[in-house]
Scaffold this motif. Structure first.
Motif, PDB file in Angstrom:
ATOM      1  N   VAL A  95       0.721  -1.033   0.244  1.00  0.00           N
ATOM      2  CA  VAL A  95       0.432   0.137  -0.289  1.00  0.00           C
ATOM      3  C   VAL A  95       0.494   1.110   0.626  1.00  0.00           C
ATOM      4  CG1 VAL A  95      -1.497   1.236   0.963  1.00  0.00           C
ATOM      5  CG2 VAL A  95      -2.334  -0.950   1.190  1.00  0.00           C
ATOM      6  N   ARG A  96       2.165   1.102   0.780  1.00  0.00           N
ATOM      7  CA  ARG A  96       2.629   2.228   0.857  1.00  0.00           C
ATOM      8  C   ARG A  96       3.199   2.581  -0.234  1.00  0.00           C
ATOM      9  NH1 ARG A  96       5.717   0.243   6.285  1.00  0.00           N
ATOM     10  NH2 ARG A  96       4.678   1.449   7.115  1.00  0.00           N
ATOM     11  N   GLU A  97       3.716   1.321  -1.160  1.00  0.00           N
ATOM     12  CA  GLU A  97       4.368   1.908  -2.120  1.00  0.00           C
ATOM     13  C   GLU A  97       3.120   2.542  -3.447  1.00  0.00           C
ATOM     14  OE1 GLU A  97       6.119  -2.085  -3.669  1.00  0.00           O
ATOM     15  OE2 GLU A  97       7.634  -2.049  -2.090  1.00  0.00           O
ATOM     16  N   GLU A  98       2.311   1.715  -3.419  1.00  0.00           N
ATOM     17  CA  GLU A  98       0.481   2.322  -4.521  1.00  0.00           C
ATOM     18  C   GLU A  98       0.513   3.744  -4.186  1.00  0.00           C
ATOM     19  OE1 GLU A  98      -2.073  -0.331  -4.626  1.00  0.00           O
ATOM     20  OE2 GLU A  98      -1.065  -1.858  -5.173  1.00  0.00           O
ATOM     21  N   LEU A 102       1.154   6.398  -6.669  1.00  0.00           N
ATOM     22  CA  LEU A 102      -0.061   7.998  -6.882  1.00  0.00           C
ATOM     23  C   LEU A 102       0.190   9.181  -6.572  1.00  0.00           C
ATOM     24  CD1 LEU A 102      -3.005   5.946  -4.728  1.00  0.00           C
ATOM     25  CD2 LEU A 102      -2.651   6.228  -7.310  1.00  0.00           C
ATOM     26  N   ASN A 103       1.255   9.710  -5.417  1.00  0.00           N
ATOM     27  CA  ASN A 103       1.636  10.945  -5.270  1.00  0.00           C
ATOM     28  C   ASN A 103       2.564  11.431  -6.478  1.00  0.00           C
ATOM     29  OD1 ASN A 103       0.645  10.715  -3.004  1.00  0.00           O
ATOM     30  ND2 ASN A 103       2.091   9.820  -1.646  1.00  0.00           N
ATOM     31  N   SER A 104       3.456  10.101  -6.867  1.00  0.00           N
ATOM     32  CA  SER A 104       4.570  10.954  -8.106  1.00  0.00           C
ATOM     33  C   SER A 104       3.232  11.223  -9.086  1.00  0.00           C
ATOM     34  CB  SER A 104       5.458   9.630  -8.023  1.00  0.00           C
ATOM     35  OG  SER A 104       5.793   9.064  -7.318  1.00  0.00           O
ATOM     36  N   SER A 105       2.773  10.208  -9.096  1.00  0.00           N
ATOM     37  CA  SER A 105       1.548  10.315 -10.732  1.00  0.00           C
ATOM     38  C   SER A 105       0.632  11.838 -10.078  1.00  0.00           C
ATOM     39  CB  SER A 105       0.422   9.238 -10.472  1.00  0.00           C
ATOM     40  OG  SER A 105      -0.182   9.787 -11.810  1.00  0.00           O
ATOM     41  N   TRP A 106       0.356  11.701  -8.880  1.00  0.00           N
ATOM     42  CA  TRP A 106      -0.052  12.979  -8.509  1.00  0.00           C
ATOM     43  C   TRP A 106       0.394  14.572  -9.287  1.00  0.00           C
ATOM     44  CZ3 TRP A 106      -4.747  14.783  -6.836  1.00  0.00           C
ATOM     45  CH2 TRP A 106      -5.350  15.929  -6.186  1.00  0.00           C
ATOM     46  N   ASP A 107       1.396  14.638  -8.310  1.00  0.00           N
ATOM     47  CA  ASP A 107       2.498  15.670  -9.054  1.00  0.00           C
ATOM     48  C   ASP A 107       2.691  15.669 -10.302  1.00  0.00           C
ATOM     49  OD1 ASP A 107       3.066  15.926  -6.021  1.00  0.00           O
ATOM     50  OD2 ASP A 107       4.854  14.667  -5.860  1.00  0.00           O
ATOM     51  N   PHE A 108       3.341  14.358 -10.862  1.00  0.00           N
ATOM     52  CA  PHE A 108       3.174  14.405 -12.066  1.00  0.00           C
ATOM     53  C   PHE A 108       1.976  15.747 -13.769  1.00  0.00           C
ATOM     54  CE2 PHE A 108       2.089  12.952 -16.526  1.00  0.00           C
ATOM     55  CZ  PHE A 108       3.920  13.595 -17.477  1.00  0.00           C
ATOM     56  N   TRP A 109       1.422  14.671 -12.775  1.00  0.00           N
ATOM     57  CA  TRP A 109       0.047  15.795 -13.568  1.00  0.00           C
ATOM     58  C   TRP A 109      -0.368  16.574 -12.855  1.00  0.00           C
ATOM     59  CZ3 TRP A 109      -1.461  13.732 -18.014  1.00  0.00           C
ATOM     60  CH2 TRP A 109      -1.589  12.146 -18.097  1.00  0.00           C
ATOM     61  N   GLU A 110      -0.540  17.333 -11.822  1.00  0.00           N
ATOM     62  CA  GLU A 110      -0.693  18.782 -11.434  1.00  0.00           C
ATOM     63  C   GLU A 110       0.320  19.135 -12.135  1.00  0.00           C
ATOM     64  OE1 GLU A 110      -1.097  20.658  -7.047  1.00  0.00           O
ATOM     65  OE2 GLU A 110       0.935  19.209  -7.246  1.00  0.00           O
TER      66      GLU A 110
END
Length: 162
Positions: A95-98, A102-110
């Motif tokens: 879950v931590r890795e996911e 997700l945070n990386s993806s969030w940052d990218f899309w942000e």
């Protein structure tokens, strides 16, 4: 594992094995009260008669067997809970890795959204600038047409005078 530190396992053991332990104690007491004592003469090397020693030894052996069963059950529960704990830790790590993904993806899309927002503002500004240039050019064209019209009239009036 938390259950061990909080005494939950001890409480569960008391609940599960309490009746077994109390029946063991009562059976030991009742068997001790019904067992026959044979008094040995003073010359005997053992202070406790041999038959009584065998009875006590047999009762201790029976208790020992039951205790071993209880200990085995406890050990099996500990093994099971340890395995469950390990599985929970693995799931938590997953879950931590996911979450990191997700945070990386969030940052990218942000970042992409902010870049797009900046681009949209830039393009709107450029469109507004072109609109102003178009209005200015249109005003200039109207002004020049007015001058052409006035010059044509002036030429026409000069021709008619000549």
């Amino acid at each position: 594992m938390e259950g061990l530190s909080r005494g939950v396992l001890l409480e569960r053991m008391k609940e599960e094995y309490g009746s077994m332990l109390s029946t063991e104690n009562s059976s030991i007491v009742s068997s001790a009260s019904t067992s026959r004592r044979i008094e040995a003469p003073e010359s005997s090397c053992s202070p406790v008669p041999k038959l009584h020693q065998e009875a006590v030894s047999h009762e201790e052996h029976g208790c020992s067997g039951r205790c071993k069963v209880i200990v085995r059950r406890i050990m099996e529960q500990v093994r099971t809970e340890t395995e469950q704990w390990s599985q929970m830790q693995e799931m938590l790590e997953q879950v931590r890795e996911e979450m990191e993904e997700l945070n990386s993806s969030w940052d990218f899309w942000e970042d992409r959204a902010l870049d797009s927002e900046y681009l949209i503002q830039y393009l709107r500004s450029a469109v507004e600038e072109w609109k102003q240039k178009a209005v200015s050019s249109n005003d200039k064209a109207n002004e020049l047409q007015a001058q052409v019209f006035m010059l044509k009239e002036e030429i026409h009036s000069l021709r008619s005078k000549i």
